[in-house]
Write a protein that holds these residues in place. Structure first.
Motif, mmCIF file in Angstrom:
data_model
loop_
_atom_site.group_PDB
_atom_site.id
_atom_site.type_symbol
_atom_site.label_atom_id
_atom_site.label_comp_id
_atom_site.label_asym_id
_atom_site.label_seq_id
_atom_site.Cartn_x
_atom_site.Cartn_y
_atom_site.Cartn_z
ATOM 1 N N LEU A 30 -12.993 9.482 -32.611
ATOM 2 C CA LEU A 30 -13.593 10.770 -32.290
ATOM 3 C C LEU A 30 -12.717 11.840 -32.924
ATOM 4 N N LEU A 31 -13.321 12.687 -33.744
ATOM 5 C CA LEU A 31 -12.574 13.735 -34.445
ATOM 6 C C LEU A 31 -13.024 15.114 -33.982
ATOM 7 N N VAL A 32 -12.039 15.992 -33.812
ATOM 8 C CA VAL A 32 -12.319 17.395 -33.524
ATOM 9 C C VAL A 32 -11.800 18.196 -34.714
ATOM 10 N N VAL A 33 -12.697 18.911 -35.381
ATOM 11 C CA VAL A 33 -12.367 19.617 -36.621
ATOM 12 C C VAL A 33 -12.114 21.099 -36.335
ATOM 13 N N GLY A 34 -11.054 21.631 -36.944
ATOM 14 C CA GLY A 34 -10.730 23.039 -36.771
ATOM 15 C C GLY A 34 -11.504 23.944 -37.708
#
Length: 231
Positions: free
Chosen positions: A38-42
């Motif tokens: 799971l990736l959270v992108v800025g």
């Protein structure tokens, strides 16, 4: 392993280079062959530009936060497009949606959630909420230093540190890029509360991310090319 990653907008989308999105997508897909991701992108520089424009117009800070969140979600959508069928097709907009998406078996990519929270904080909260085995923070520096390594030649890199030390450090610095800690104070406190194994590493080359995870597959490392944060 179940891995949550906070992927900074500055290293992924700093110049909106399509080739860079594709390169990261290739590495992420390779990692996802063995692990749940799971990736959270800025938002990166474009989010900051929009927020600054909003301030100049007279918008309040919460409105600026919402604008920044919108940019993070655009970046997330671009990465989803680069990942193709390997990715969950929608960008979750809250923690519950992220939890549902994570059950799909696809790579989940999202952006910000709430005003006042950085994507690092969102990632740390998700790591705790979803019971991640590893929280990775690829940044534009190769770990956490005693001072800004771009300014102070005598800055010392921490190979390991405890989450309590991280929280203490976060209260002593502005937390700007390249400062003592590249992680914001809320994220630091969430890392400490959740007892999350966290690694801060140089993410400018996505292959570094793959190598860290490959080493972690053999068991928790005592040292690596980044900074390991232990409970």
């Amino acid at each position: 392993m179940f891995i949550v990653m906070s992927l900074g907008g500055s290293i992924l989308a700093g110049d909106l280079d399509a080739a860079r999105f594709k390169t990261y997508a290739e590495t992420i897909t390779k990692i996802a062959e063995k692990h749940k991701l799971l990736l959270v992108v800025g938002g990166g520089v474009y989010a900051r530009r929009y927020i600054e424009a909003a301030r100049d117009i007279g918008a309040d800070e919460v409105t600026g936060d919402f604008i920044g969140i919108d940019v993070t979600r655009i970046n997330a959508k671009l990465l989803i497009s680069a990942l193709g069928k390997s990715a969950y097709p929608e960008v979750p907009t809250n923690y519950n949606e992220a939890a549902v998406a994570a059950e799909s078996g696809k790579i989940v990519v999202m952006g910000g959630v709430l005003p006042g929270q950085t994507t690092d904080a969102v990632s740390a909260a998700l790591s705790e909420y979803l019971g991640a085995d590893l929280f990775l923070i690829p940044t534009s520096v190769d770990g956490i230093y005693s001072a800004d390594p771009n300014v102070d030649k005598n800055a010392v890199k921490f190979k390991t540190m405890t989450s309590a030390d991280l929280v203490k450090m976060s209260g002593e610095t502005s937390l700007k890029a390249g400062s003592k800690s590249p992680i914001d104070p809320i994220a630091c406190k969430l890392i400490e509360r959740g007892g999350i194994r966290t690694i801060v590493l140089d993410g400018r080359n996505p292959e570094n991310i793959f190598k860290i995870i490959e080493a972690e597959e053999k068991g928790p490392q005592k040292e690596c090319d980044g900074t390991i944060i232990t409970p």
